[in-house]
Each structure stands twice: as structure tokens, then as C-alpha cells.
Design a protein around this motif. Structure first.
Motif, PDB file in Angstrom:
ATOM      1  N   LYS A 143       1.039  -1.318  -0.074  1.00 35.96           N
ATOM      2  CA  LYS A 143       0.105   0.076  -0.051  1.00 35.96           C
ATOM      3  C   LYS A 143       0.923   1.245  -0.177  1.00 35.96           C
ATOM      4  O   LYS A 143       2.044   1.349   0.920  1.00 35.96           O
ATOM      5  CB  LYS A 143      -0.882  -0.074   1.278  1.00 35.96           C
ATOM      6  N   VAL A 144       0.484   2.080  -1.027  1.00 33.74           N
ATOM      7  CA  VAL A 144       1.392   3.511  -1.037  1.00 33.74           C
ATOM      8  C   VAL A 144       0.830   4.685   0.162  1.00 33.74           C
ATOM      9  O   VAL A 144      -0.335   4.660   0.108  1.00 33.74           O
ATOM     10  CB  VAL A 144       1.110   3.949  -2.325  1.00 33.74           C
ATOM     11  N   VAL A 145       1.789   5.074   1.077  1.00 31.45           N
ATOM     12  CA  VAL A 145       1.551   5.769   1.977  1.00 31.45           C
ATOM     13  C   VAL A 145       2.014   7.246   1.649  1.00 31.45           C
ATOM     14  O   VAL A 145       1.496   8.153   2.223  1.00 31.45           O
ATOM     15  CB  VAL A 145       1.802   5.250   3.479  1.00 31.45           C
ATOM     16  N   ALA A 146       3.067   7.396   1.062  1.00 27.40           N
ATOM     17  CA  ALA A 146       3.656   8.746   0.674  1.00 27.40           C
ATOM     18  C   ALA A 146       4.478   8.819  -0.513  1.00 27.40           C
ATOM     19  O   ALA A 146       4.942   7.642  -0.949  1.00 27.40           O
ATOM     20  CB  ALA A 146       4.475   9.332   2.158  1.00 27.40           C
ATOM     21  N   LYS A 147       4.721   9.962  -0.979  1.00 28.17           N
ATOM     22  CA  LYS A 147       5.278  10.261  -2.021  1.00 28.17           C
ATOM     23  C   LYS A 147       6.346  11.283  -1.903  1.00 28.17           C
ATOM     24  O   LYS A 147       6.151  12.350  -1.316  1.00 28.17           O
ATOM     25  CB  LYS A 147       4.643  10.465  -3.222  1.00 28.17           C
ATOM     26  N   LYS A 148       7.734  11.379  -2.394  1.00 29.89           N
ATOM     27  CA  LYS A 148       8.718  12.320  -2.371  1.00 29.89           C
ATOM     28  C   LYS A 148       9.293  12.343  -3.657  1.00 29.89           C
ATOM     29  O   LYS A 148       9.803  11.397  -4.314  1.00 29.89           O
ATOM     30  CB  LYS A 148       9.623  11.887  -1.096  1.00 29.89           C
ATOM     31  N   THR A 149       9.580  13.600  -4.308  1.00 27.94           N
ATOM     32  CA  THR A 149      10.087  13.626  -5.498  1.00 27.94           C
ATOM     33  C   THR A 149      11.517  14.143  -5.151  1.00 27.94           C
ATOM     34  O   THR A 149      11.988  14.831  -4.476  1.00 27.94           O
ATOM     35  CB  THR A 149       9.289  14.522  -6.583  1.00 27.94           C
ATOM     36  N   GLY A 150      12.662  14.193  -6.650  1.00 24.71           N
ATOM     37  CA  GLY A 150      13.603  14.681  -6.552  1.00 24.71           C
ATOM     38  C   GLY A 150      14.737  13.985  -5.885  1.00 24.71           C
ATOM     39  O   GLY A 150      15.593  14.740  -5.197  1.00 24.71           O
ATOM     40  N   ILE A 151      14.522  12.682  -5.729  1.00 19.27           N
ATOM     41  CA  ILE A 151      15.606  11.989  -4.879  1.00 19.27           C
ATOM     42  C   ILE A 151      16.925  11.482  -5.869  1.00 19.27           C
ATOM     43  O   ILE A 151      16.756  10.888  -6.958  1.00 19.27           O
ATOM     44  CB  ILE A 151      14.906  10.728  -4.456  1.00 19.27           C
ATOM     45  N   GLY A 152      17.836  11.733  -5.360  1.00 19.18           N
ATOM     46  CA  GLY A 152      19.308  11.167  -5.932  1.00 19.18           C
ATOM     47  C   GLY A 152      19.574  11.900  -7.097  1.00 19.18           C
ATOM     48  O   GLY A 152      19.014  13.189  -7.620  1.00 19.18           O
ATOM     49  N   LYS A 153      20.599  11.675  -7.911  1.00 18.02           N
ATOM     50  CA  LYS A 153      21.172  12.506  -8.952  1.00 18.02           C
ATOM     51  C   LYS A 153      20.301  12.266 -10.249  1.00 18.02           C
ATOM     52  O   LYS A 153      20.538  13.046 -11.041  1.00 18.02           O
ATOM     53  CB  LYS A 153      22.661  11.537  -9.461  1.00 18.02           C
ATOM     54  N   PHE A 154      19.178  11.359 -10.253  1.00 19.31           N
ATOM     55  CA  PHE A 154      18.314  11.381 -11.380  1.00 19.31           C
ATOM     56  C   PHE A 154      17.169  11.907 -11.091  1.00 19.31           C
ATOM     57  O   PHE A 154      16.134  11.738 -11.759  1.00 19.31           O
ATOM     58  CB  PHE A 154      18.261   9.872 -11.944  1.00 19.31           C
ATOM     59  N   ASN A 155      16.899  12.567  -9.821  1.00 17.67           N
ATOM     60  CA  ASN A 155      15.569  13.038  -9.528  1.00 17.67           C
ATOM     61  C   ASN A 155      14.331  11.967  -9.321  1.00 17.67           C
ATOM     62  O   ASN A 155      13.401  12.344 -10.169  1.00 17.67           O
ATOM     63  CB  ASN A 155      15.097  14.513 -10.383  1.00 17.67           C
ATOM     64  N   ASP A 156      14.780  10.747  -8.888  1.00 21.15           N
ATOM     65  CA  ASP A 156      13.752   9.778  -8.769  1.00 21.15           C
ATOM     66  C   ASP A 156      12.551  10.062  -7.957  1.00 21.15           C
ATOM     67  O   ASP A 156      12.569  11.241  -7.027  1.00 21.15           O
ATOM     68  CB  ASP A 156      14.514   8.376  -8.217  1.00 21.15           C
ATOM     69  N   VAL A 157      11.540   9.226  -8.120  1.00 23.32           N
ATOM     70  CA  VAL A 157      10.365   9.588  -6.989  1.00 23.32           C
ATOM     71  C   VAL A 157      10.565   8.455  -6.259  1.00 23.32           C
ATOM     72  O   VAL A 157      10.951   7.270  -6.517  1.00 23.32           O
ATOM     73  CB  VAL A 157       9.104   9.377  -7.868  1.00 23.32           C
ATOM     74  N   LYS A 158      10.232   8.693  -4.753  1.00 23.43           N
ATOM     75  CA  LYS A 158      10.381   7.590  -3.707  1.00 23.43           C
ATOM     76  C   LYS A 158       9.080   7.452  -3.172  1.00 23.43           C
ATOM     77  O   LYS A 158       8.483   8.456  -2.745  1.00 23.43           O
ATOM     78  CB  LYS A 158      11.648   8.163  -2.810  1.00 23.43           C
ATOM     79  N   TYR A 159       8.461   6.308  -3.222  1.00 24.94           N
ATOM     80  CA  TYR A 159       7.265   6.051  -2.500  1.00 24.94           C
ATOM     81  C   TYR A 159       7.550   5.399  -1.317  1.00 24.94           C
ATOM     82  O   TYR A 159       8.007   4.214  -1.259  1.00 24.94           O
ATOM     83  CB  TYR A 159       6.454   5.032  -3.539  1.00 24.94           C
ATOM     84  N   ALA A 160       6.731   5.931  -0.200  1.00 21.55           N
ATOM     85  CA  ALA A 160       6.976   5.184   0.935  1.00 21.55           C
ATOM     86  C   ALA A 160       5.730   4.038   1.086  1.00 21.55           C
ATOM     87  O   ALA A 160       4.659   4.512   0.247  1.00 21.55           O
ATOM     88  CB  ALA A 160       6.696   6.145   2.179  1.00 21.55           C
ATOM     89  N   ILE A 161       5.916   2.842   1.341  1.00 20.21           N
ATOM     90  CA  ILE A 161       4.973   1.978   1.288  1.00 20.21           C
ATOM     91  C   ILE A 161       4.932   1.062   2.489  1.00 20.21           C
ATOM     92  O   ILE A 161       5.593   1.053   3.354  1.00 20.21           O
ATOM     93  CB  ILE A 161       5.246   0.938  -0.159  1.00 20.21           C
ATOM     94  N   GLN A 162       3.627   0.467   2.639  1.00 19.13           N
ATOM     95  CA  GLN A 162       3.494  -0.718   3.754  1.00 19.13           C
ATOM     96  C   GLN A 162       3.568  -1.786   3.178  1.00 19.13           C
ATOM     97  O   GLN A 162       2.408  -2.208   2.200  1.00 19.13           O
ATOM     98  CB  GLN A 162       1.843  -0.284   4.328  1.00 19.13           C
ATOM     99  N   HIS A 163       4.532  -2.516   3.233  1.00 13.21           N
ATOM    100  CA  HIS A 163       4.632  -3.927   2.626  1.00 13.21           C
ATOM    101  C   HIS A 163       3.521  -4.819   3.298  1.00 13.21           C
ATOM    102  O   HIS A 163       3.970  -5.382   4.503  1.00 13.21           O
ATOM    103  CB  HIS A 163       6.130  -4.139   2.742  1.00 13.21           C
TER     104      HIS A 163
END
Length: 197
Positions: free
Chosen positions: A48-68
Motif C-alpha cells: 500500500k502506498v502511503v507517501a510520495k517524495k520527488t527529486g531523489i538522488g542524481k536522477f531526481n527519482d520518485v520515492k514512494y513510502a509503502i506499507q509492505h
């Protein structure tokens, strides 16, 4: 002769190189059956996706926090985040916060879970539990895609995937190619049990 090459050939060569470079930025994936994606992935989970953060790392990846929630394939490690590219041209995936997903992905060298548009990622349905059991029974089988007639298989361990040829036959969403006790592979729908016959 040299001036003709400078004024015509050189700019044309530059244009071709630019087009090749531009084309390399588009996302392109080979169409595969969900079972093939399942069997070839490093990780298959329900999350389940619980949060989102953009601009991660040198490639500006998107990071999704999840409930596994569950692991169906891969290490028993509980992932708390998933990474993807920042846009669809780079095969980035958009997930919706609050939604549970069936996710196939790969593990990067740093141990993080990475997904792209080339993975099989769909909102979770209760029917996925049955398909996961079936998919895991068919990883020794090969699914061969058929887009035009004639097409065929080269051996008994292949299943012919005709979804694109005959329309919505349900092979994409409801079927799994499973190895029977005699070593041959055939399509099974939902909860049907593989038998020799």
C-alpha cells in the motif's frame, strides 16, 4: 565537393545523431504476459502506498513510502520504499497514495526496490492471490506471444498467448501457463487444478 559536404551532409549527420539521442529518451517495453513479468522479477509484493517524495538522488527519482503487506517472490526483506523514474518518458510509474498494488520489480545494486513501466504493476484484487499461486507453478513454462497468423509453439513447455490476436480471451487477467505432471505446459483459468489430461 568539400563545400557541398559541409553544407549538406554534415548538418544531415548532426540531425540524425540528434534524432537517435532523442529517441533514446523514450520509454520502450517489450509486451509480456503478467506471468512472465512475475517469473522474471527479482521481487513480487503486495503493498500500500502511503507517501510520495520527488527529486531523489542524481536522477531526481520518485520515492514512494509503502506499507509492505506480502511477499510472493524474492527475499523475505520488508521493503519500506520503492523508487521509480521521475517521468513516464524514462519509464517512471505513477502510484496513488492509499491504494494497494500488486507490484513486480527489481532490486538495484544498493538493495533498493526499483519499478518501471516495464514491470507489471496494477491495483490489488483478491483474484491476484490465486494467480500468484498459479504463476509460481509455471515459471518453468514459456509464454510465446502470437500477434498474427500463422503462429505456433516450438515445444510442449510453451503456451501460445493469443490475447492480441483474438481480443479479450482472458489470458492476460485470468489465466496462467502451468506445467502438468507429464511435463507439458497448458493454460489454466483462475482456480482450475492442473492435471495430466
Amino acid at each position: 565537393m568539400m563545400s557541398w559536404m559541409k553544407c549538406c551532409v554534415f548538418p544531415l549527420l548532426l540531425l540524425c545523431m540528434w534524432q537517435l539521442q532523442e529517441g533514446a529518451h523514450a520509454c520502450s517495453c517489450l509486451l509480456t504476459h503478467p506471468q512472465t513479468s512475475f517469473c522474471q522479477s527479482d521481487v513480487v509484493i503486495k503493498a500500500k502506498v502511503v507517501a510520495k517524495k520527488t527529486g531523489i538522488g542524481k536522477f531526481n527519482d520518485v520515492k514512494y513510502a509503502i506499507q509492505h503487506i506480502a511477499t510472493f517472490r524474492g527475499p523475505e526483506k520488508l521493503f519500506g520504499t520503492i523508487y521509480t523514474a521521475s517521468n513516464s518518458a524514462a519509464c517512471g510509474v505513477r502510484l496513488t497514495i492509499g491504494v494497494e498494488y500488486f507490484i513486480t520489480g527489481r532490486i538495484r545494486s544498493d538493495g533498493s526496490l526499483y519499478i518501471s513501466l516495464c514491470n507489471y504493476i496494477v491495483p490489488w484484487k483478491s483474484s491476484h492471490k490465486i494467480l500468484v499461486e498459479r504463476y509460481s507453478m509455471g515459471c518453468d513454462c514459456k509464454i510465446t506471444r502470437c500477434d498474427s497468423v500463422p503462429c505456433g509453439i516450438s515445444g510442449p513447455t510453451e503456451c501460445l498467448w493469443t490475447e492480441n490476436l483474438f481480443g479479450d480471451s482472458g489470458q492476460d487477467k485470468q489465466c496462467a501457463c502451468i506445467k502438468r505432471s507429464d511435463g507439458s505446459c497448458v493454460w489454466y483459468k483462475d482456480a482450475a487444478s492442473p492435471t495430466k489430461g
